[in-house]
Design a protein around this motif. Structure first.
Motif, PDB file in Angstrom:
ATOM      1  N   LYS A 109       0.831  -1.212   0.000  1.00  0.00           N
ATOM      2  CA  LYS A 109       0.000   0.000   0.000  1.00  0.00           C
ATOM      3  C   LYS A 109       0.863   1.259   0.000  1.00  0.00           C
ATOM      4  N   THR A 110       1.894   1.270   0.846  1.00  0.00           N
ATOM      5  CA  THR A 110       2.792   2.426   0.935  1.00  0.00           C
ATOM      6  C   THR A 110       3.505   2.666  -0.388  1.00  0.00           C
ATOM      7  N   VAL A 111       4.010   1.587  -0.982  1.00  0.00           N
ATOM      8  CA  VAL A 111       4.726   1.690  -2.253  1.00  0.00           C
ATOM      9  C   VAL A 111       3.767   2.119  -3.367  1.00  0.00           C
ATOM     10  N   TYR A 112       2.553   1.602  -3.342  1.00  0.00           N
ATOM     11  CA  TYR A 112       1.544   1.957  -4.347  1.00  0.00           C
ATOM     12  C   TYR A 112       1.247   3.458  -4.324  1.00  0.00           C
ATOM     13  N   LEU A 113       1.023   3.985  -3.130  1.00  0.00           N
ATOM     14  CA  LEU A 113       0.710   5.410  -3.006  1.00  0.00           C
ATOM     15  C   LEU A 113       1.872   6.284  -3.472  1.00  0.00           C
ATOM     16  N   GLN A 114       3.086   5.837  -3.163  1.00  0.00           N
ATOM     17  CA  GLN A 114       4.263   6.617  -3.523  1.00  0.00           C
ATOM     18  C   GLN A 114       4.570   6.536  -5.022  1.00  0.00           C
ATOM     19  N   GLU A 115       4.604   5.312  -5.552  1.00  0.00           N
ATOM     20  CA  GLU A 115       5.074   5.132  -6.923  1.00  0.00           C
ATOM     21  C   GLU A 115       3.982   5.300  -7.974  1.00  0.00           C
ATOM     22  N   VAL A 116       2.804   4.776  -7.706  1.00  0.00           N
ATOM     23  CA  VAL A 116       1.725   4.837  -8.697  1.00  0.00           C
ATOM     24  C   VAL A 116       0.951   6.149  -8.603  1.00  0.00           C
ATOM     25  N   LYS A 117       0.493   6.470  -7.397  1.00  0.00           N
ATOM     26  CA  LYS A 117      -0.353   7.650  -7.216  1.00  0.00           C
ATOM     27  C   LYS A 117       0.429   8.957  -7.355  1.00  0.00           C
ATOM     28  N   ILE A 118       1.616   9.014  -6.765  1.00  0.00           N
ATOM     29  CA  ILE A 118       2.367  10.269  -6.771  1.00  0.00           C
ATOM     30  C   ILE A 118       3.249  10.406  -8.012  1.00  0.00           C
ATOM     31  N   HIS A 119       3.992   9.327  -8.333  1.00  0.00           N
ATOM     32  CA  HIS A 119       4.968   9.417  -9.419  1.00  0.00           C
ATOM     33  C   HIS A 119       4.463   8.861 -10.753  1.00  0.00           C
ATOM     34  N   GLY A 120       3.254   8.315 -10.771  1.00  0.00           N
ATOM     35  CA  GLY A 120       2.656   7.885 -12.035  1.00  0.00           C
ATOM     36  C   GLY A 120       3.235   6.622 -12.637  1.00  0.00           C
ATOM     37  N   LYS A 121       3.815   5.770 -11.822  1.00  0.00           N
ATOM     38  CA  LYS A 121       4.366   4.517 -12.332  1.00  0.00           C
ATOM     39  C   LYS A 121       3.242   3.633 -12.866  1.00  0.00           C
ATOM     40  N   GLN A 122       3.491   2.909 -13.945  1.00  0.00           N
ATOM     41  CA  GLN A 122       2.493   1.996 -14.482  1.00  0.00           C
ATOM     42  C   GLN A 122       2.155   0.938 -13.433  1.00  0.00           C
ATOM     43  N   TYR A 123       0.854   0.656 -13.283  1.00  0.00           N
ATOM     44  CA  TYR A 123       0.429  -0.305 -12.261  1.00  0.00           C
ATOM     45  C   TYR A 123       1.072  -1.667 -12.479  1.00  0.00           C
ATOM     46  N   ARG A 124       1.084  -2.107 -13.728  1.00  0.00           N
ATOM     47  CA  ARG A 124       1.674  -3.411 -14.033  1.00  0.00           C
ATOM     48  C   ARG A 124       3.139  -3.457 -13.624  1.00  0.00           C
ATOM     49  N   ARG A 125       3.860  -2.370 -13.900  1.00  0.00           N
ATOM     50  CA  ARG A 125       5.281  -2.307 -13.556  1.00  0.00           C
ATOM     51  C   ARG A 125       5.469  -2.295 -12.039  1.00  0.00           C
ATOM     52  N   TYR A 126       4.593  -1.584 -11.361  1.00  0.00           N
ATOM     53  CA  TYR A 126       4.627  -1.552  -9.887  1.00  0.00           C
ATOM     54  C   TYR A 126       4.483  -2.957  -9.302  1.00  0.00           C
ATOM     55  N   VAL A 127       3.522  -3.711  -9.825  1.00  0.00           N
ATOM     56  CA  VAL A 127       3.296  -5.075  -9.314  1.00  0.00           C
ATOM     57  C   VAL A 127       4.543  -5.934  -9.516  1.00  0.00           C
ATOM     58  N   GLU A 128       5.097  -5.895 -10.723  1.00  0.00           N
ATOM     59  CA  GLU A 128       6.285  -6.704 -11.027  1.00  0.00           C
ATOM     60  C   GLU A 128       7.452  -6.346 -10.096  1.00  0.00           C
ATOM     61  N   ASP A 129       7.693  -5.051  -9.932  1.00  0.00           N
ATOM     62  CA  ASP A 129       8.823  -4.612  -9.118  1.00  0.00           C
ATOM     63  C   ASP A 129       8.626  -4.955  -7.643  1.00  0.00           C
ATOM     64  N   PHE A 130       7.403  -4.782  -7.144  1.00  0.00           N
ATOM     65  CA  PHE A 130       7.160  -5.067  -5.732  1.00  0.00           C
ATOM     66  C   PHE A 130       7.348  -6.551  -5.436  1.00  0.00           C
ATOM     67  N   VAL A 131       6.755  -7.393  -6.276  1.00  0.00           N
ATOM     68  CA  VAL A 131       6.861  -8.841  -6.056  1.00  0.00           C
ATOM     69  C   VAL A 131       8.314  -9.299  -6.159  1.00  0.00           C
ATOM     70  N   ASN A 132       9.019  -8.842  -7.189  1.00  0.00           N
ATOM     71  CA  ASN A 132      10.405  -9.270  -7.385  1.00  0.00           C
ATOM     72  C   ASN A 132      11.344  -8.775  -6.288  1.00  0.00           C
ATOM     73  N   SER A 133      11.000  -7.655  -5.657  1.00  0.00           N
ATOM     74  CA  SER A 133      11.864  -7.118  -4.601  1.00  0.00           C
ATOM     75  C   SER A 133      11.538  -7.686  -3.219  1.00  0.00           C
ATOM     76  N   HIS A 134      10.551  -8.579  -3.157  1.00  0.00           N
ATOM     77  CA  HIS A 134      10.177  -9.182  -1.873  1.00  0.00           C
ATOM     78  C   HIS A 134      10.135 -10.713  -1.929  1.00  0.00           C
ATOM     79  N   ARG A 135      10.852 -11.280  -2.859  1.00  0.00           N
ATOM     80  CA  ARG A 135      10.803 -12.735  -3.039  1.00  0.00           C
ATOM     81  C   ARG A 135      11.552 -13.495  -1.950  1.00  0.00           C
TER      82      ARG A 135
END
Length: 230
Positions: free
Chosen positions: A13-39
């Motif tokens: 949720k924190t990363v979503y608000l920061q990267e997607v909502k504030i910085h406009g990161k693509q949602y799909r890219r956000y999901v990929e990066d979050f999952v891969n960085s927490h494996r």
């Protein structure tokens, strides 16, 4: 296990608000990066590692398949443990398969391609020459397909030939390796009799058979696609 899932979703949720909502990161890219960085976790205990792997799988499934449930929760002022448990319950039950979670509704599906009108015209010519679909297709049809237009689908005359076409597009770097999943999740291809949508498993199985026994048509379709770069 539930506590770690709550912690992961809270961080998501924190990363979503920061990267997607504030910085406009693509949602799909956000999901990929979050999952891969927490494996991985810094623990050698097999039970802990298995639980973490399961939680990451759940988080990935929720973020990918049900953003319409995730995004309102993530945009709310706070996220409670009880809300996470309810989300997990919905993920584990048939409610996930309801129309509210239909992946075809979500616009972030993408082949990550940038085909020109001329290249789309070439694909149209190939598709119609080798009767890939039950009816002749147009450039507008191909634009709808490759832009993942919601609700769009084509009735397939030959799954084998369609698989060859997309495999050739991948081989020539026109699309990305996850194209089979995009076709399935978007429900873009329908069976010849209209009874069901073509699954990624069906495409993969067909493609394996094709690769083991190439026909003249398969070679011609691949040649057609390779010429799109010229």
């Amino acid at each position: 296990m539930a506590e770690e899932l709550f912690a992961l979703l809270t961080e998501a949720k924190t990363v979503y608000l920061q990267e997607v909502k504030i910085h406009g990161k693509q949602y799909r890219r956000y999901v990929e990066d979050f999952v891969n960085s927490h494996r991985y976790i810094d623990c050698d205990n097999a039970v802990c590692r298995n639980c973490h792997e399961m939680n990451i799988h759940i988080v990935k499934g929720l973020l990918t398949d049900c953003p319409n449930l995730i995004q309102p929760l993530f945009s709310a002022p706070s996220l409670s443990f009880e809300e996470c448990i309810e989300l997990k319950r919905k993920y584990d039950t048939s409610e996930l398969a309801s129309s509210d979670c239909n992946p075809a509704k979500f616009s972030f599906l993408s082949f990550d391609c940038s085909l020109s009108r001329k290249q789309l015209a070439g694909i149209v010519s190939c598709a119609n020459t080798y009767h890939l679909f039950c009816s002749p297709v147009t450039i507008d049809d191909m634009e709808s397909l490759f832009s993942c237009k919601i609700g769009f689908c084509l009735r397939v005359n030959s799954v084998r030939r369609v698989a060859i076409l997309f495999d050739a597009l991948l081989e020539n770097s026109f699309i990305q390796p996850y194209w089979q999943s995009v076709l399935e999740r978007g429900r873009f291809l329908q069976s010849k009799d209209g009874s069901h949508f073509i699954s990624a498993t069906s495409i993969s199985t067909t493609l394996s058979l094709v690769r083991n026994k190439m026909t003249s048509t398969a070679y011609n379709i691949r040649k057609f696609v390779s010429q799109l770069k010229e």
